[in-house]
Design a protein around this motif. Structure first.
Motif, PDB file in Angstrom:
ATOM      1  N   MET A 160       0.831  -1.262   0.025  1.00 31.70           N
ATOM      2  CA  MET A 160      -0.015  -0.076   0.018  1.00 31.70           C
ATOM      3  C   MET A 160       0.777   1.392  -0.027  1.00 31.70           C
ATOM      4  SD  MET A 160      -3.092   1.116   2.650  1.00 31.70           S
ATOM      5  CE  MET A 160      -2.024   1.356   4.163  1.00 31.70           C
ATOM      6  N   LYS A 161       1.986   1.223   0.754  1.00 30.97           N
ATOM      7  CA  LYS A 161       2.891   2.421   1.097  1.00 30.97           C
ATOM      8  C   LYS A 161       3.414   2.809  -0.423  1.00 30.97           C
ATOM      9  CE  LYS A 161       2.071   2.900   5.144  1.00 30.97           C
ATOM     10  NZ  LYS A 161       1.845   4.444   5.803  1.00 30.97           N
ATOM     11  N   THR A 207       7.126  -0.860   5.732  1.00 31.57           N
ATOM     12  CA  THR A 207       6.812  -0.999   4.298  1.00 31.57           C
ATOM     13  C   THR A 207       7.095   0.185   3.638  1.00 31.57           C
ATOM     14  OG1 THR A 207       4.666  -0.515   4.946  1.00 31.57           O
ATOM     15  CG2 THR A 207       5.097  -2.782   4.762  1.00 31.57           C
ATOM     16  N   GLN A 256       6.136  10.890   6.546  1.00 32.40           N
ATOM     17  CA  GLN A 256       4.658  10.306   6.341  1.00 32.40           C
ATOM     18  C   GLN A 256       3.702  10.759   7.392  1.00 32.40           C
ATOM     19  OE1 GLN A 256       3.834   6.310   6.612  1.00 32.40           O
ATOM     20  NE2 GLN A 256       5.368   5.598   7.904  1.00 32.40           N
ATOM     21  N   TYR A 262      -4.369   9.015  -1.433  1.00 35.93           N
ATOM     22  CA  TYR A 262      -5.525   7.998  -1.484  1.00 35.93           C
ATOM     23  C   TYR A 262      -6.531   8.477  -2.176  1.00 35.93           C
ATOM     24  CZ  TYR A 262      -2.365   5.409   1.856  1.00 35.93           C
ATOM     25  OH  TYR A 262      -1.254   4.657   2.169  1.00 35.93           O
ATOM     26  N   THR A 318      -6.988  -0.204   9.203  1.00 40.71           N
ATOM     27  CA  THR A 318      -6.039  -0.159  10.103  1.00 40.71           C
ATOM     28  C   THR A 318      -5.386   1.301  10.106  1.00 40.71           C
ATOM     29  OG1 THR A 318      -4.216  -0.976   9.011  1.00 40.71           O
ATOM     30  CG2 THR A 318      -5.521  -2.504  10.563  1.00 40.71           C
ATOM     31  N   VAL A 319      -4.902   1.799  11.443  1.00 37.20           N
ATOM     32  CA  VAL A 319      -4.414   3.134  11.532  1.00 37.20           C
ATOM     33  C   VAL A 319      -2.930   3.180  11.731  1.00 37.20           C
ATOM     34  CG1 VAL A 319      -4.788   5.704  12.443  1.00 37.20           C
ATOM     35  CG2 VAL A 319      -6.653   4.067  11.726  1.00 37.20           C
ATOM     36  N   GLY A 320      -2.036   3.657  11.207  1.00 36.06           N
ATOM     37  CA  GLY A 320      -0.708   3.641  11.472  1.00 36.06           C
ATOM     38  C   GLY A 320      -0.156   5.117  11.772  1.00 36.06           C
ATOM     39  N   SER A 321       0.214   5.542  10.365  1.00 41.17           N
ATOM     40  CA  SER A 321       0.431   7.094   9.930  1.00 41.17           C
ATOM     41  C   SER A 321      -1.085   7.754   9.997  1.00 41.17           C
ATOM     42  CB  SER A 321       1.250   7.397   8.963  1.00 41.17           C
ATOM     43  OG  SER A 321       0.181   7.042   7.916  1.00 41.17           O
ATOM     44  N   GLY A 322      -2.108   7.129   9.648  1.00 47.40           N
ATOM     45  CA  GLY A 322      -3.399   7.624   9.623  1.00 47.40           C
ATOM     46  C   GLY A 322      -3.581   8.078   7.979  1.00 47.40           C
ATOM     47  N   SER A 345      -3.973   6.359   5.208  1.00 46.91           N
ATOM     48  CA  SER A 345      -4.751   5.656   4.246  1.00 46.91           C
ATOM     49  C   SER A 345      -6.319   5.901   4.795  1.00 46.91           C
ATOM     50  CB  SER A 345      -4.274   4.195   4.442  1.00 46.91           C
ATOM     51  OG  SER A 345      -4.306   3.744   5.484  1.00 46.91           O
ATOM     52  N   GLY A 388       2.895  -2.134  12.153  1.00 45.50           N
ATOM     53  CA  GLY A 388       2.179  -1.413  11.045  1.00 45.50           C
ATOM     54  C   GLY A 388       0.956  -0.562  11.418  1.00 45.50           C
ATOM     55  N   THR A 432      -1.730  -6.749   9.486  1.00 43.99           N
ATOM     56  CA  THR A 432      -2.709  -5.629   9.561  1.00 43.99           C
ATOM     57  C   THR A 432      -3.941  -5.989   8.755  1.00 43.99           C
ATOM     58  OG1 THR A 432      -1.771  -4.187   7.897  1.00 43.99           O
ATOM     59  CG2 THR A 432      -1.113  -3.885  10.129  1.00 43.99           C
ATOM     60  N   PRO A 447      -3.410  -4.108   3.679  1.00 43.31           N
ATOM     61  CA  PRO A 447      -2.364  -3.063   3.397  1.00 43.31           C
ATOM     62  C   PRO A 447      -0.992  -3.967   2.761  1.00 43.31           C
ATOM     63  CG  PRO A 447      -2.960  -2.540   5.183  1.00 43.31           C
ATOM     64  CD  PRO A 447      -3.613  -3.794   5.098  1.00 43.31           C
ATOM     65  N   ASP A 448      -0.805  -5.032   2.891  1.00 42.27           N
ATOM     66  CA  ASP A 448       0.445  -5.580   2.312  1.00 42.27           C
ATOM     67  C   ASP A 448       0.201  -7.268   2.356  1.00 42.27           C
ATOM     68  OD1 ASP A 448       1.094  -6.633   4.863  1.00 42.27           O
ATOM     69  OD2 ASP A 448       3.209  -5.903   4.910  1.00 42.27           O
ATOM     70  N   TYR A 456       5.873 -12.520   6.186  1.00 40.30           N
ATOM     71  CA  TYR A 456       5.632 -13.341   7.564  1.00 40.30           C
ATOM     72  C   TYR A 456       5.731 -14.540   7.543  1.00 40.30           C
ATOM     73  CZ  TYR A 456       3.872  -8.309   7.319  1.00 40.30           C
ATOM     74  OH  TYR A 456       4.068  -6.763   7.101  1.00 40.30           O
TER      75      TYR A 456
HETATM   76  C1  LIG Z   1       1.524  -3.401   6.656  1.00 40.79           C
HETATM   77  C2  LIG Z   1       0.965  -2.116   7.147  1.00 40.79           C
HETATM   78  N1  LIG Z   1      -0.662  -1.971   7.372  1.00 40.79           N
HETATM   79  C3  LIG Z   1      -0.995  -0.871   7.893  1.00 40.79           C
HETATM   80  C4  LIG Z   1      -0.340   0.429   7.886  1.00 40.79           C
HETATM   81  C5  LIG Z   1      -1.310   1.689   8.409  1.00 40.79           C
HETATM   82  O1  LIG Z   1      -1.228   2.338   7.639  1.00 40.79           O
HETATM   83  P1  LIG Z   1      -1.525   4.142   7.481  1.00 40.79           P
HETATM   84  O2  LIG Z   1       0.183   4.359   7.777  1.00 40.79           O
HETATM   85  O3  LIG Z   1      -1.723   4.647   6.215  1.00 40.79           O
HETATM   86  O4  LIG Z   1      -2.280   4.426   8.767  1.00 40.79           O
HETATM   87  C6  LIG Z   1       0.922   0.492   7.600  1.00 40.79           C
HETATM   88  C7  LIG Z   1       1.655   1.632   7.912  1.00 40.79           C
HETATM   89  O5  LIG Z   1       2.706   1.659   7.949  1.00 40.79           O
HETATM   90  C8  LIG Z   1       1.625  -0.926   7.202  1.00 40.79           C
HETATM   91  O6  LIG Z   1       2.649  -0.979   7.027  1.00 40.79           O
END
Ligand SMILES: Cc1ncc(COP(=O)(O)O)c(C=O)c1O
Lengths: 321, 361
Positions: free
Chosen positions: B41-42, B72, B146, B156, B176-180, B182, B221, B265, B290-291, B296
């Motif tokens: 996704m990244k 990622t 990011q 997006y 899912t929310v990491g950086s937020g 997506s 992630g 994720t 996302p991946d 894994y």
């Molecule tokens: C595998 C994976 N899933 C989900 C996310 C979360 O996405 P976002 O950063 O857009 O919130 C990330 C972010 O790095 C990720 O690497």
């Protein structure tokens, strides 16, 4: 130069078809009711263009008659300057630099509401001049001449074809389908008496979020047209109207939107460079007649009685009670 | 940069990249549940951030990119840097996956591994300090950041376009929310077309993003030890916290039942989206994967590794535990009605302990 290309084209046609100059050439084109979508859109190479998708309104039109004559070009009425300019450009593009004539333009399209009155005069004039000389110009050629005559043009030379049209270049960015799914439109002029000069306005300065937000609108529009889904069409139009509201705000926008939502409309659409707003209804829904009457009554109570009620696929005018 | 300038810039497809790898493949999982399965996704936000920086001169041809990441996003930057001729310096820590490390080196990236965590702030702060130092010794270099770069969520729009074109009207978005980037990005774009869109964010216990105290997390992630500015909290109607064991088990279910070989994720998002779709059978749900699973193989897809996890039961809960406040979240699957509020607003409502006191008074 596009003009040279057209003139080469046209002279070939004149040559092969013989000199078919007529006593009178005739041109006509229908108006529109603003846009379903207007914004900036990437082409296949990812480069951005200003573009729009017009909502046809076939109950109003412009008509032009052109009588060729040597010498000057005379236009009636003489304030149709852009139509006169378009006629001149068309003659030049046909290689008829010394040729003039008499151009008459008539229109039933109200001026200054964003319903395409200016482009309709221009397109009717181009068609009349071409017709007078036996030259059949394609819609793309007409579009390029129109843009040269008036800087920015609507896509009405493409008729009911659903196209994403670049109004400042006159090219089709994407062919979306043979037509939009039919809609029933209740038309409101939000600023009666106030004219918007659709060409003098500066082009909208969309921010970076808006530039990207037009992508999903375009995606949903493709699906709406492909599947004939009027509900999706209403969503796209409303979303585009919301962005337009930041750039050329319509008075009473929220009130109209509220009435549309509560009266069972699919959504609203606006003239992105004008004053009209359309409440969109599904002609296949048996409840539409009741919904339209209800919306019309409520618009009346906020001092905005609807001026027109039409179907995009029909030409008859209906009067709102 | 003004719109006119933006419009005169050459856009991405005139430069090298991976357009056909950026967008997900759409897979219908059940009558009303659709998955969007990404390769990586990244790639999409990384490419968009580099394009925008190249367009306005923040990133020069052949220039240097510096970023702190061990996941990622670093891989996406390394792929783009390799084909576009940028120098890439990634700041990471010893927890970086060995195979990913090799792959980044093969793509020509330079890795700076921070050896020791700070006593206060841990590896995260130590890495940020090292990044700052790296940027100083490489003047003119570009840091995509990011977590704060608004071009991350804006990238997006292309996913929202694909969803709108392929699925039309959607009732619920889960991810899912990491950086937020997506979820905040897609939610805002889709909501512009559908103000009633129900948006569910998936986080994990011990992540501060939606108001949990910071702590150790096994699921990577998603979640964070800081609150990224790119998380637009007001987009979310519901938040779920999914523990590592549940997420991994759900990842295996996604493979066993739907033949989608995705990362952890994706499993967390699937667990929540599948539950919501089952409990709302007349609503159309779309969720983000996302991946892919290849990274894994030795962990999530290894039964022995799973069985050795703390708290491993091998059983998936049927439904989340609804909590009254983020501070009530337990180590396993919990949910909370976020109601499109800001983080401050939610936190101001206090802990359940504070509320109990208030009620008693
Ligand atoms: C595998 C994976 N899933 C989900 C996310 C979360 O996405 P976002 O950063 O857009 O919130 C990330 C972010 O790095 C990720 O690497």
């Amino acid at each position: 130069m596009p003009g040279d290309v057209i003139s080469r084209f046209a002279s070939v046609r004149l040559g092969t078809r013989g000199n078919q100059r007529k006593e009178n050439g005739f041109g006509q084109v229908n108006g529109h009711h603003g846009e379903i979508l207007q914004g900036v859109f990437p082409d296949d190479a990812g480069r951005l263009h200003r573009g729009l998708v017009t909502l046809p309104c076939n109950i109003v039109s412009s008509t032009a008659v052109f009588r060729p004559a040597p010498g000057n070009l005379v236009t009636v009425p003489d304030d149709k300057l852009k139509a006169a300019e378009a006629a001149r450009l068309t003659l030049d593009s046909l290689g008829l630099h010394d040729q003039g004539g008499h151009l008459t333009v008539e229109s039933t399209i109200p001026v200054g509401l964003g319903m395409g009155s200016s482009t309709a005069d221009v397109v009717a004039a181009i068609r009349a001049v071409a017709d007078a000389h036996g030259a059949a110009l394609g819609a793309d050629e007409v579009a390029r001449l129109a843009v040269r005559a008036e800087t920015a043009s609507d896509s009405i030379m493409h008729g009911d074809l659903a196209v994403l049209f670049t109004q400042r270049e006159g090219i089709v960015l994407e062919h979306l389908g043979p037509a939009l799914p039919p809609l029933e439109v209740l038309s409101v002029n939000t600023a009666p008496g106030a004219l918007v000069d659709t060409v003098k306005q500066p082009p909208a300065d969309y921010d970076e979020w808006e530039v990207q937000a037009f992508r999903p609108l375009r995606g949903m529009l493709r699906r709406a047209i492909r599947t004939g889904d009027t509900a999706l069409l209403g969503r796209v139009a409303t979303a585009s109207a919301r962005i337009s509201q930041r750039h050329l705000p319509k008075p009473a926008f929220e009130e109209i939107n509220g009435i549309a939502a509560s009266a069972g409309a699919l959504g609203i659409q606006v003239a992105h460079s004008g004053t009209v707003v359309g409440l969109l209804f599904d002609p296949r829904n048996p409840a539409t007649a009741r919904h339209v009457a209800e919306a019309a009554a409520r618009l009346d109570t906020i001092g905005l009685p609807p001026a027109r009620h039409f179907r995009t696929d029909a030409v008859e005018v209906r009067h709102v009670a | 940069m003004s719109l006119e300038m933006t419009m005169s810039q050459p856009q991405s497809r005139e430069t090298r990249g991976f357009p056909d790898y950026e967008l997900p493949r759409l897979v219908r999982l059940t009558d009303n549940l659709h998955g969007t399965a990404f390769f990586l996704m990244k790639l999409l936000p990384a490419r968009h951030m580099l394009d925008r920086a190249a367009a306005d001169g923040r990133l020069k041809p052949g220039g240097t990119i510096c970023e702190t990441t061990s996941g990622t996003f670093g891989l996406a930057l390394a792929m783009l840097a390799a084909v576009r001729g940028y120098k890439l310096i990634l700041v990471s820590d010893p927890a970086i996956d060995e195979h990913l490390h090799k792959r980044l080196l093969e793509l020509g990236a330079t890795l700076e591994i921070v050896e020791k965590p700070y006593e206060i702030g841990g590896f995260q702060t130590a890495r940020l300090d090292r990044l700052r130092a790296t940027l100083e010794v490489n003047p003119g270099s570009f840091c995509p950041s990011q977590y704060g770069n608004a071009d991350n969520p804006r990238a997006y729009a292309e996913v929202a376009e694909q969803i709108a074109e392929r699925l039309g009207h959607v009732d619920c978005l889960v991810g899912t929310v990491g950086s937020g980037g997506s979820m905040s990005g897609i939610a805002r774009f889709l909501r512009h077309l559908n103000p009633d869109l129900h948006v569910i964010g998936v986080d994990t216990p011990n992540s501060v993003v939606f108001g949990q105290p910071d702590g150790k997390r096994l699921l990577r992630g998603l979640g964070n030890s800081l609150v990224p500015p790119n998380v637009d909290h007001r987009q979310f109607d519901e938040i779920h916290w999914v523990g590592a064991a549940e997420a991994f088990l759900a990842t295996r279910r996604l493979h066993q039942h739907h033949a989608l070989y995705q990362g952890g994720t994706s499993g967390a998002a699937y667990l929540v989206a599948d539950w919501w779709a089952r409990t709302h059978p007349d609503r159309k749900v779309v969720t983000l994967f996302p991946d892919e699973g290849h990274r894994y193989v030795a962990s999530i897809y290894n039964d022995d590794w799973l069985a050795a996890l703390p708290g491993w039961t091998g059983v998936l809960p049927e439904a989340p535990q609804l909590v009254a406040h983020p501070s009530d979240v337990r180590p396993s699957w919990s949910s909370y009605r976020w109601d499109r509020r800001t983080l401050d607003k939610v936190l101001a409502e206090g802990t359940s302990f504070a509320r109990d006191l208030a009620e008693a008074a």
